[in-house]
Design a protein around this motif. Structure first.
Motif, short mmCIF file in Angstrom:
data_model
loop_
_atom_site.label_atom_id
_atom_site.label_comp_id
_atom_site.label_asym_id
_atom_site.label_seq_id
_atom_site.Cartn_x
_atom_site.Cartn_y
_atom_site.Cartn_z
N ALA A 1 32.38 36.88 38.47
CA ALA A 1 32.31 37.54 37.16
C ALA A 1 31.00 38.33 37.03
O ALA A 1 30.99 39.45 36.50
CB ALA A 1 32.41 36.51 36.04
N VAL B 1 34.39 38.53 33.35
CA VAL B 1 34.99 37.20 33.16
C VAL B 1 36.51 37.28 33.29
O VAL B 1 37.15 36.45 33.96
CB VAL B 1 34.58 36.62 31.80
CG1 VAL B 1 35.27 35.29 31.56
CG2 VAL B 1 33.07 36.45 31.71
N SER C 1 37.52 37.75 36.91
CA SER C 1 37.48 36.49 37.65
C SER C 1 38.69 35.63 37.32
O SER C 1 39.27 34.99 38.20
CB SER C 1 36.19 35.73 37.31
OG SER C 1 36.12 34.50 38.00
N SER D 1 30.92 31.33 33.37
CA SER D 1 31.11 32.69 33.91
C SER D 1 30.63 33.73 32.91
O SER D 1 30.00 34.72 33.29
CB SER D 1 32.60 32.91 34.23
OG SER D 1 33.05 32.01 35.20
N ALA E 1 27.62 36.27 33.71
CA ALA E 1 27.81 37.73 33.60
C ALA E 1 26.85 38.33 32.60
O ALA E 1 26.32 39.44 32.81
CB ALA E 1 29.25 38.02 33.20
N SER F 1 42.07 42.79 32.53
CA SER F 1 40.65 42.95 32.87
C SER F 1 40.29 44.42 33.06
O SER F 1 39.20 44.86 32.68
CB SER F 1 40.32 42.16 34.14
OG SER F 1 41.13 42.59 35.22
#
Length: 806
Positions: free
Chosen positions: A307, A321, A324, A340, A344, A580
């Motif tokens: 992440a 995040v 990931s 995470s 990040a 994402s």
């Protein structure tokens, strides 16, 4: 003392697992264990009081953490045992909780253990941000080095060199302080000679960078090549690849990443940054035994590190995040998501403090749009999604074909020559076109950027009037001029060139990311379509599509927005990312109002891409390399059963088993020498095949070695018992060896009629290495993760032998 040593070294192994997969957590059970392994020691302590032995057992548990490291190791290219590692961590946590009540020092150690995960991800985030800043600065400087140098301060790139100049023009950042190589040699007139000289030096620099990169990778860190994301996904699923996250891989990949990007190859550094961040996470995990000695726990740190890698690559902590979670992680509990996010955040903060691009942003192509989008634009946005899906299917198909060709022919034996040829062709074709000559990140920045009143680049060369409301500056909206027309042809040629070159570049023995080249192809297509829609709206404002939004000749189309949507669509088509990717693009623009166009394009690209194949490029490369990765997103639609995949099959030699009370030490040692299986089923007898349990190879080997060293009377003829009681008198014949406590008495079992979709779900969700197949309690065979992958490949009309690892 010898028997205590045996107890100490064996306590951390699965022989102490009870039927429910747990470990002994009370003193009575510890006494039973000691009685079985070393009866003479237990009898002496129990003759009077049990207290001395209980105290020594507690001390043995303390020192057993050292042997946990040994038993936490797995063979290279094998899968970890998730259930066992989680059980080992449960034992460790119980031990710490019990001891924290005994003294203040133990309480402090317990507190440190509780927050060590947060400390570890803090260090990982700080280091990831630092490495990303160094890579960004180095790659930017070396990329400009191909075109010229700043004589007054050679360590500055072109943009930084021109910051202090008053004669800098907006389009190409040229200034008097920056000298091209022909100017450095004293040639200040622009003619064919200077062009050829700059051309030759450009190619030589590109060749030099790429040769150094591939040489360093081949000689010092072979695992530093490629993107790294397919292998990271595989490692996070529980696969072991020794050295892939090592310190040499970290150093060499960081250096060669800058060299490969600076060579002008059609690749990016964003994917390799995820690999670098995971190398950092692996390094810091060894500072905390809680993670360094437990492979399952270590993957929590690696998930947070991945992440952080995306966070510094795109300046998108939240997107990192989600990346990931959606793309790389296999085991992602809630606490891992919190860590995470923290990792990040720290990485983004460190990179922002370094400010490698001098624009107060984390990426080169950060943009802000002030104009809204209109409903009629959904049609071209969806068309961009169709283009992204088609391009993704095209790229994935031909890149995989090229990679298979490389693996099956002698070309794979000459990686340095391949890199040199591809670099030479890339530099030779890229230099004449200004949009392929410059760094790809700068190209994306130009394509994303909206034209302003002072922009005089070719992309903003409109035949526009000077507007009083803009202080008599040029209105950046009107009929396309000669510069825009030339830019469209050059961008079209750049689209073809980058689309083709990326096919041959991704997979070479240099660090090669796929995010930036894919985004560049999509951004070019988006800018082309956006400019076309803009000219339609300008020339035909009375059309029903434009009459409301473009009334009065006002500007209603932003070509830069189309470039951004096209970049997201192309990247989504190649990788099949969705949520994402949308969040990453949202964090790049900072505009919530543009989420709907991006979502529409990304979703369309995924649908179109899935019509040609469900796999993204990373999953396809995982299967190409033969890794035993079971993707949770795959659907199993066949009606096969467990008997179709188990071994042995009809005509094969019988399954190698161990009888619970009818084998000697010598026979077991011979079995370990002749067979290379990771474990053996234990049965009542070979005639009945009634299953008793499962014993791991390394545990059995370790126990036999220690028994010969630590227990007097254990010889080759000593009978080995996996039962609680030894039949007959103990004083007749050689001393027996009891190994029941090392036996997993509750191995995962299925029947031969279990549907394959259930079997696959068990392997996916429980992270199993193997599963025993029974029928009415009788052992029939065994199914491993590799068997499952081979079965899936066979049903998909693929070569089952391509699955190479366990």
């Amino acid at each position: 003392m010898e028997s205590k040593k045996l107890l100490e070294e064996d306590m951390s192994t699965p022989k102490y697992e009870s039927m429910n997969g747990g470990f002994p957590d009370d003193d009575d059970e510890l006494l039973d264990i000691a009685t079985e392994i070393a009866p003479e020691t237990a009898s002496t302590t129990s003759a009077g009081s049990n207290q001395p032995f209980l105290e020594s057992s507690t001390n043995i548990l303390d020192s057993s953490e050292e042997t946990m490291l040994e038993f936490g190791q797995y063979d290279d290219f094998h899968t970890i045992d998730w259930v066992r590692d989680i059980s080992r961590d449960r034992l460790r946590h119980k031990q710490i909780s019990r001891k924290s009540k005994e003294s203040c020092w133990d309480l402090i150690k317990g507190t440190h253990d509780a927050w060590s995960g947060w400390l570890c991800v803090l260090l990982v985030g700080m280091a990831a941000g630092l490495f990303a800043g160094i890579v960004d600065i180095g790659a930017s400087w070396m990329s400009d080095l191909k075109e010229g140098i700043c004589p007054e301060a050679f360590w500055l790139n072109k943009e930084q060199c021109c910051w202090g100049s008053n004669d800098t023009t907006f389009d190409d950042r040229s200034c008097s302080q920056w000298l091209t190589w022909s100017q450095l040699f004293g040639i200040h007139t622009e003619n064919a000679g200077t062009y050829i000289l700059d051309y030759i030096i450009y190619v030589l620099w590109a060749m030099s960078f790429s040769v150094i990169a591939v040489f360093l990778v081949r000689t010092l860190a072979p695992y530093a090549c490629g993107s790294g994301i397919p292998e990271i996904k595989t490692i996070l699923s529980g696969f072991i690849i020794r050295g892939y996250l090592g310190k040499w891989t970290l150093i060499i990949k960081s250096v060669t990443m800058m060299l490969a990007v600076s060579a002008g190859l059609s690749l990016g550094k964003e994917g390799p940054l995820v690999h670098v961040a995971c190398c950092i996470g692996n390094f810091f995990s060894y500072l905390f035994p809680k993670y360094g000695r437990n492979e399952a726990k270590k993957r929590e740190i690696l998930s947070a590190a991945s992440a952080a890698g995306v966070s510094v690559a795109f300046g998108a902590p939240i997107g990192g995040v989600l990346f990931s979670l959606e793309e790389v992680s296999y085991y992602f509990p809630l606490k891992t998501m919190w860590r995470s996010f923290f990792c990040a955040l720290v990485a983004a903060f460190i990179l922002r403090s370094i400010n490698p691009f001098g624009n107060s942003h984390l990426v080169k192509f950060y943009v802000e749009y002030n104009t809204p989008w209109f409903f009629f634009e959904l049609l071209p946005f969806i068309l961009l999604g169709v283009f992204g899906g088609l391009y993704g299917a095209f790229f994935n198909k031909f890149n995989l074909k090229w990679c298979r060709f490389r693996k099956k022919t002698r070309m794979g034996l000459f990686p340095i020559a391949e890199v040199m040829i591809v670099t030479f062709v890339t530099a030779l074709l890229a230099f004449p076109n200004p949009y392929t000559r410059e760094n790809t990140s700068i190209l994306i920045q130009r394509l994303f950027k909206d034209c302003g009143p002072v922009d005089d680049s070719d992309l903003c060369d409109y035949n526009a009037t000077y507007a009083p409301n803009l202080n008599n500056r040029r209105n950046p909206y009107g009929e396309a001029g000669t510069g825009v027309q030339n830019a469209m042809w050059q961008l079209f040629l750049a689209l073809i060139l980058k689309g083709i070159l990326t096919i041959f570049t991704f997979g070479m023995k240099v660090p090669a990311g796929l995010f930036i080249p894919s985004m560049a192809v999509g951004a070019i297509a988006g800018r082309l379509i956006g400019t076309g829609v803009e000219q339609l709206a300008f020339n035909f404002p009375d059309w029903i599509l434009f009459d409301e939004a473009c009334a009065g000749g006002q500007r209603c189309v932003t070509p830069g927005l189309y470039a951004m949507v096209g970049a997201a669509a192309a990247l989504g088509g190649v990788t099949r990312m969705t949520v994402s990717l949308v969040v990453i693009m949202f964090e790049l623009t900072g505009g919530l109002q543009y989420i709907i166009p991006i979502m529409a394009a990304v979703m369309t690209s995924k649908w179109v891409g899935d019509a040609f194949g469900k796999e993204g490029i990373y999953d396809a490369h995982i299967h190409l390399n033969g890794y035993p990765f079971l993707d949770a997103k795959e659907e199993f639609k066949h009606t096969t059963i467990a008997a179709d995949i188990m071994r042995p099959r009809r005509g094969d030699p019988p399954l190698v088993v161990i009888e619970q009370d009818n084998m000697t030490v010598e026979e077991l040692e011979t079995l370990l020498q002749e067979e290379d299986y990771n474990g053996f089923p234990v049965v009542v007898s070979k005639e009945t095949q009634l299953l008793v349990g499962f014993v791991l190879r390394r545990d059995l080997s370790h126990a036999l070695d220690e028994a010969r060293k630590a227990q007097d009377g254990v010889v080759s003829n000593s009978r080995v018992y996996f039962t609680t009681h030894v039949p007959g008198p103990l004083d007749v014949g050689p001393k027996p060896l009891k190994l029941k406590k090392m036996l997993d008495q509750s191995p995962f079992t299925i029947t031969d009629q279990t549907p394959m979709e259930v079997v696959i779900d068990m392997f996916r969700k429980l992270g199993l290495r193997q599963c025993l197949v029974t029928h009415k309690g009788r052992l029939l065979g065994i199914a491993t993760r590799k068997d499952v992958r081979k079965h899936i490949a066979t049903l998909a009309n693929q070569d089952p032998d391509s699955v190479q690892f366990h």
